[in-house]
Motif scaffolding. Sequence first.
Motif, PDB file in Angstrom:
ATOM      1  N   ALA A 125     -20.746 -11.120 -31.078  1.00  0.00           N
ATOM      2  CA  ALA A 125     -20.153 -11.793 -32.260  1.00  0.00           C
ATOM      3  C   ALA A 125     -18.623 -11.251 -32.204  1.00  0.00           C
ATOM      4  O   ALA A 125     -18.505 -10.095 -31.931  1.00  0.00           O
ATOM      5  CB  ALA A 125     -20.873 -11.831 -33.393  1.00  0.00           C
ATOM      6  N   CYS A 126     -17.702 -12.152 -32.657  1.00  0.00           N
ATOM      7  CA  CYS A 126     -16.233 -11.561 -32.936  1.00  0.00           C
ATOM      8  C   CYS A 126     -16.218 -11.120 -34.174  1.00  0.00           C
ATOM      9  O   CYS A 126     -15.332 -10.578 -34.649  1.00  0.00           O
ATOM     10  CB  CYS A 126     -15.392 -12.878 -32.623  1.00  0.00           C
ATOM     11  SG  CYS A 126     -15.413 -14.038 -33.875  1.00  0.00           S
ATOM     12  N   GLY A 127     -17.172 -11.370 -35.227  1.00  0.00           N
ATOM     13  CA  GLY A 127     -17.335 -10.918 -36.572  1.00  0.00           C
ATOM     14  C   GLY A 127     -18.507 -11.226 -37.474  1.00  0.00           C
ATOM     15  O   GLY A 127     -19.214 -12.074 -36.716  1.00  0.00           O
ATOM     16  N   PHE A 128     -18.519 -10.970 -38.787  1.00  0.00           N
ATOM     17  CA  PHE A 128     -20.001 -10.965 -39.085  1.00  0.00           C
ATOM     18  C   PHE A 128     -19.801 -11.433 -40.599  1.00  0.00           C
ATOM     19  O   PHE A 128     -18.568 -11.381 -41.335  1.00  0.00           O
ATOM     20  CB  PHE A 128     -20.470  -9.722 -39.235  1.00  0.00           C
ATOM     21  CG  PHE A 128     -21.126  -9.283 -37.772  1.00  0.00           C
ATOM     22  CD1 PHE A 128     -22.503  -9.676 -37.296  1.00  0.00           C
ATOM     23  CD2 PHE A 128     -20.209  -8.568 -36.913  1.00  0.00           C
ATOM     24  CE1 PHE A 128     -22.840  -9.289 -36.132  1.00  0.00           C
ATOM     25  CE2 PHE A 128     -20.555  -8.140 -35.285  1.00  0.00           C
ATOM     26  CZ  PHE A 128     -21.984  -8.673 -35.294  1.00  0.00           C
ATOM     27  N   THR A 188     -12.255 -21.808 -32.835  1.00  0.00           N
ATOM     28  CA  THR A 188     -11.360 -21.226 -32.239  1.00  0.00           C
ATOM     29  C   THR A 188     -11.784 -20.744 -30.844  1.00  0.00           C
ATOM     30  O   THR A 188     -10.952 -20.046 -29.982  1.00  0.00           O
ATOM     31  CB  THR A 188     -10.960 -19.907 -33.002  1.00  0.00           C
ATOM     32  OG1 THR A 188     -12.249 -19.119 -33.070  1.00  0.00           O
ATOM     33  CG2 THR A 188     -10.486 -19.933 -34.339  1.00  0.00           C
ATOM     34  N   GLY A 189     -12.971 -21.173 -30.626  1.00  0.00           N
ATOM     35  CA  GLY A 189     -13.538 -20.929 -29.320  1.00  0.00           C
ATOM     36  C   GLY A 189     -14.549 -19.512 -29.293  1.00  0.00           C
ATOM     37  O   GLY A 189     -15.070 -19.036 -28.381  1.00  0.00           O
ATOM     38  N   SER A 190     -14.545 -18.726 -30.669  1.00  0.00           N
ATOM     39  CA  SER A 190     -15.224 -17.812 -30.801  1.00  0.00           C
ATOM     40  C   SER A 190     -16.208 -17.934 -31.744  1.00  0.00           C
ATOM     41  O   SER A 190     -16.241 -19.063 -32.594  1.00  0.00           O
ATOM     42  CB  SER A 190     -14.377 -16.696 -31.378  1.00  0.00           C
ATOM     43  OG  SER A 190     -13.271 -16.279 -30.427  1.00  0.00           O
ATOM     44  N   VAL A 191     -17.314 -17.034 -31.713  1.00  0.00           N
ATOM     45  CA  VAL A 191     -18.410 -17.372 -32.495  1.00  0.00           C
ATOM     46  C   VAL A 191     -18.774 -16.113 -33.560  1.00  0.00           C
ATOM     47  O   VAL A 191     -18.575 -14.879 -32.864  1.00  0.00           O
ATOM     48  CB  VAL A 191     -19.864 -17.555 -31.509  1.00  0.00           C
ATOM     49  CG1 VAL A 191     -20.862 -17.591 -32.476  1.00  0.00           C
ATOM     50  CG2 VAL A 191     -19.352 -18.694 -30.866  1.00  0.00           C
TER      51      VAL A 191
END
Length: 353
Positions: free
Chosen positions: A166-169, A132-135
């Motif tokens: 990070a956008c999430g874990f 999504t372009g996020s990591v």
Amino acid sequence: MRLAVLVIGLALAGPAVSQEAFDPQARVTEALQAVRPIALNRDSVDWVAVEARARELAASASDTIDLLPAYHWIVWSLGDNHSFISPSDEQYDEWVRRNGRNRYLPDLPRRRVSNSEFHDRPVSGRDLPLGTGSVARTVVVPAFGGSDADNSFAQSITDALGDGGACGFVVDLRGNSGGNMFPMTAGLWPLLGEGYSYPAIAGPGLEDARIAFESGQMVGYASAGASAAILGALPTWTPGTNISQLPMAVLIDQGVASSGEGTAIALRGREGTRYFGEPTYGVASANDILTLSDGIQMAVTAAYLRDSQGRIYPDGIPPDEPVSTGQGDPRDPDDAVLEAAKAWLAQQPSCRG
């Protein structure tokens, strides 16, 4: 299988037994007097039958090694699937010399086997591109048998969380058979946040027990109004980003047991958290360690572990999204469980890109 254990306290056995004259029946009495008051299932155990069988097993014992079957019978009879005896290495070696590798009581059913492909991994962290372009960031939290005071293990987990970008874990607990949950959980404190609290354990006399993250320390309270017991200093967390509000996927399997389950329970109830994989082993309970006068240690299950909603998990922790272990999409190098976690994270607002 020897399961590692969450220790909630150290209790010394009752009246000391003389070392001058070996009396196997006195040793059985000592063990029963130590175990009975604290066992979680004590009200459902047929103590008359347990004592009769233990004394029968001890009748011909000439030393502590010969007594191991009697000790084993006492803890096995508690029916919690988590209590066990722990002779020293020297005592166990002597048992093997005399008896081979035969079990203490071969007629008892074996503990069920924990099948996991993920045992014995080191702490590690890596980035997860989500498409999504996020990591996102995944962190492996393995079993750990060290002391509360060893903050280096907790620090290694905190370091594996990365630099805050990070956008999430993903917290990967698979294969974590236990040990000491406090350093495991302390290392994850940036994902929980200052002030996070949960009930921790549930058992007679422990109705108000809880664990909390306060002022840079992980602390435990045995009851309302009790003084705090320091369970470890929390590792440093330098990035200014508050990651406790970000989505988190937790990966579990049947290899997650004891303190591994305790760590999973500590995270359960956190907002924006979802569990993937297979149900855990099913010994989400806490043990007291009794040291008998002959040096034998008995780990006795004394309480269940509770999550932030007060729930207990005597049969294991179920995943929110059941996913069988194995390969997923052949175009993705990650396994099926991690793929499912990545797909969920990609749908979360912070990771949509």
